[in-house]
Write an enzyme that holds these catalytic residues in place. Sequence first.
Site, PDB file in Angstrom:
ATOM      1  N   LYS A  53       0.512  -1.101   2.306  1.00 47.50           N
ATOM      2  CA  LYS A  53      -0.240  -1.252   1.044  1.00 47.50           C
ATOM      3  C   LYS A  53       0.118  -0.113   0.087  1.00 47.50           C
ATOM      4  O   LYS A  53       0.280  -0.332  -1.115  1.00 47.50           O
ATOM      5  CB  LYS A  53      -1.750  -1.271   1.323  1.00 47.50           C
ATOM      6  CG  LYS A  53      -2.197  -2.556   2.022  1.00 47.50           C
ATOM      7  CD  LYS A  53      -3.646  -2.538   2.505  1.00 47.50           C
ATOM      8  CE  LYS A  53      -3.898  -3.797   3.348  1.00 47.50           C
ATOM      9  NZ  LYS A  53      -5.264  -4.025   3.746  1.00 47.50           N
ATOM     10  N   GLN A  97     -10.128  -0.890   5.673  1.00 48.04           N
ATOM     11  CA  GLN A  97      -9.271  -1.636   6.599  1.00 48.04           C
ATOM     12  C   GLN A  97     -10.089  -2.130   7.791  1.00 48.04           C
ATOM     13  O   GLN A  97     -10.833  -1.367   8.414  1.00 48.04           O
ATOM     14  CB  GLN A  97      -8.113  -0.730   7.071  1.00 48.04           C
ATOM     15  CG  GLN A  97      -7.063  -1.442   7.895  1.00 48.04           C
ATOM     16  CD  GLN A  97      -6.327  -2.539   7.119  1.00 48.04           C
ATOM     17  OE1 GLN A  97      -6.138  -2.437   5.906  1.00 48.04           O
ATOM     18  NE2 GLN A  97      -5.933  -3.597   7.790  1.00 48.04           N
ATOM     19  N   ASP A 120     -10.746  -6.207  -1.935  1.00 50.51           N
ATOM     20  CA  ASP A 120     -10.558  -7.236  -0.905  1.00 50.51           C
ATOM     21  C   ASP A 120     -11.316  -8.524  -1.197  1.00 50.51           C
ATOM     22  O   ASP A 120     -11.132  -9.519  -0.501  1.00 50.51           O
ATOM     23  CB  ASP A 120     -11.089  -6.695   0.442  1.00 50.51           C
ATOM     24  CG  ASP A 120      -9.963  -6.298   1.387  1.00 50.51           C
ATOM     25  OD1 ASP A 120      -8.856  -6.833   1.246  1.00 50.51           O
ATOM     26  OD2 ASP A 120     -10.226  -5.462   2.264  1.00 50.51           O
TER      27      ASP A 120
HETATM   28  N1  LIG Z   1      -9.668  -4.895   4.686  1.00 52.04           N
HETATM   29  C1  LIG Z   1      -8.851  -5.781   5.231  1.00 52.04           C
HETATM   30  N2  LIG Z   1      -8.548  -5.677   6.539  1.00 52.04           N
HETATM   31  C2  LIG Z   1      -7.720  -6.606   7.084  1.00 52.04           C
HETATM   32  C3  LIG Z   1      -7.143  -7.638   6.296  1.00 52.04           C
HETATM   33  C4  LIG Z   1      -7.487  -7.711   4.936  1.00 52.04           C
HETATM   34  O1  LIG Z   1      -7.045  -8.611   4.174  1.00 52.04           O
HETATM   35  N3  LIG Z   1      -8.336  -6.762   4.433  1.00 52.04           N
HETATM   36  N4  LIG Z   1      -6.207  -8.505   6.858  1.00 52.04           N
HETATM   37  C5  LIG Z   1      -5.610  -8.174   8.141  1.00 52.04           C
HETATM   38  C6  LIG Z   1      -4.468  -7.214   8.116  1.00 52.04           C
HETATM   39  N5  LIG Z   1      -3.665  -7.181   6.899  1.00 52.04           N
HETATM   40  C7  LIG Z   1      -4.158  -6.572   5.806  1.00 52.04           C
HETATM   41  O2  LIG Z   1      -4.925  -5.647   5.856  1.00 52.04           O
HETATM   42  C8  LIG Z   1      -2.295  -7.575   6.910  1.00 52.04           C
HETATM   43  C9  LIG Z   1      -1.711  -8.171   7.990  1.00 52.04           C
HETATM   44  C10 LIG Z   1      -0.325  -8.470   7.981  1.00 52.04           C
HETATM   45  C11 LIG Z   1       0.445  -8.156   6.893  1.00 52.04           C
HETATM   46  C12 LIG Z   1       1.916  -8.374   6.868  1.00 52.04           C
HETATM   47  O3  LIG Z   1       2.539  -8.167   5.835  1.00 52.04           O
HETATM   48  N6  LIG Z   1       2.519  -8.755   7.951  1.00 52.04           N
HETATM   49  C13 LIG Z   1       3.943  -8.844   8.045  1.00 52.04           C
HETATM   50  C14 LIG Z   1       4.384  -8.409   9.440  1.00 52.04           C
HETATM   51  C15 LIG Z   1       4.062  -6.984   9.700  1.00 52.04           C
HETATM   52  C16 LIG Z   1       4.337  -6.600  11.145  1.00 52.04           C
HETATM   53  O4  LIG Z   1       5.420  -6.870  11.643  1.00 52.04           O
HETATM   54  O5  LIG Z   1       3.447  -5.991  11.710  1.00 52.04           O
HETATM   55  C17 LIG Z   1       4.377 -10.287   7.829  1.00 52.04           C
HETATM   56  O6  LIG Z   1       3.577 -11.197   8.069  1.00 52.04           O
HETATM   57  O7  LIG Z   1       5.530 -10.482   7.441  1.00 52.04           O
HETATM   58  C18 LIG Z   1      -0.136  -7.588   5.804  1.00 52.04           C
HETATM   59  C19 LIG Z   1      -1.494  -7.294   5.799  1.00 52.04           C
HETATM   60  C20 LIG Z   1      -6.664  -7.555   9.056  1.00 52.04           C
HETATM   61  N7  LIG Z   1      -7.383  -6.515   8.390  1.00 52.04           N
END
Ligand SMILES: Nc1nc2c(c(=O)[nH]1)N[C@@H](CN(C=O)c1ccc(C(=O)N[C@@H](CCC(=O)O)C(=O)O)cc1)CN2
Length: 295
Positions: A53, A97, A120
């Site tokens: 982020k 988070q 969020d």
């Molecule tokens: N406050 C929040 N917490 C969480 C959220 C949220 O939207 N707000 N969502 C998830 C985690 N998350 C963001 O925080 C999130 C998960 C995955 C990705 C992402 O870009 N994933 C990549 C792969 C990354 C890897 O290999 O680990 C992809 O899909 O290409 C971004 C954000 C739970 N918590």
Amino acid sequence: MGAQVLDGRAASAAIKAELAERVAVLAERGITPGLGTVLVGDDPASHSYVGGKHRDCAEVGISSIRRDLPADISQEELERVLDELNADPACTGYIVQLPLPGHIDTNAVLERVDPDKDADGLHPTNLGRLVLNVSEPMTSPLPCTPNGVLELLRRHDVDLAGQHVLVVGRGVTVGRPMGLLLTRKEINATVTLAHTGTRNLDELLAQADVVVAAAGRPHMITADSLKEGVVLLDVGVSRVEDPGTGRKTLTGDIDPAAERKASWMSPNPGGVGPMTRAMLLLNVVESAERQAGLR
Ligand SMILES: Nc1nc2c(c(=O)[nH]1)N[C@@H](CN(C=O)c1ccc(C(=O)N[C@@H](CCC(=O)O)C(=O)O)cc1)CN2
């Protein structure tokens, strides 16, 4: 022929370029949007998401405020950090988070965020506005993952009007708000919300035109249950250990082999995840624009 790819990396790159232009317009008025993150504990995945982020912020010209806190922080101390961010004029919006450690009351924390700084879209006031359909287009932040799913489909010209969408998962960050967004008039989908307690999941999957899988159960959806031509969106982010190498790999809720039945499918990684991050930036920029009277 395999499914066409719902390419989240390409779509998010395009969105970030658009947002960088909007940030430049704000800069002309002397405004720099700032995103705050509150991270509690040492979970490696959460650290990696928060790091991503802040990298995104740097790319589009949003400034970063980072609060990394110990896993044993008390509810009171954590809420004091939120109060500081609520009062900090450099912080346009912020996120806490998730998940938080078990001793923390997550709902009380989400409620402590100033709704105008809720990047969020998870504050009860903003979720309530979504339920009430207060205004179209929305003037309050939308939850990032569900909004990212819709934006990903929009950018690939996949129309959901009249489609039967099966959302699998009832969590507050994805499943519940996803159902609300899909049934808004401008999307006009018909939604079934299933979850891990649903008994006839295979029957529902066989009827679905579109499946949004957000239950957090690795590869729970396989090709056999799906209708030919289905559109598949995989939101799952489980980390599963490879018995051969012992290494943990990101595993979605949909078996990648289900691609043979699909007309469109989001890869995982590279699908919904990057869109979640892009929608967070959008929320921060829109919040700054609202605060500047530009919206
Ligand atoms: N406050 C929040 N917490 C969480 C959220 C949220 O939207 N707000 N969502 C998830 C985690 N998350 C963001 O925080 C999130 C998960 C995955 C990705 C992402 O870009 N994933 C990549 C792969 C990354 C890897 O290999 O680990 C992809 O899909 O290409 C971004 C954000 C739970 N918590």
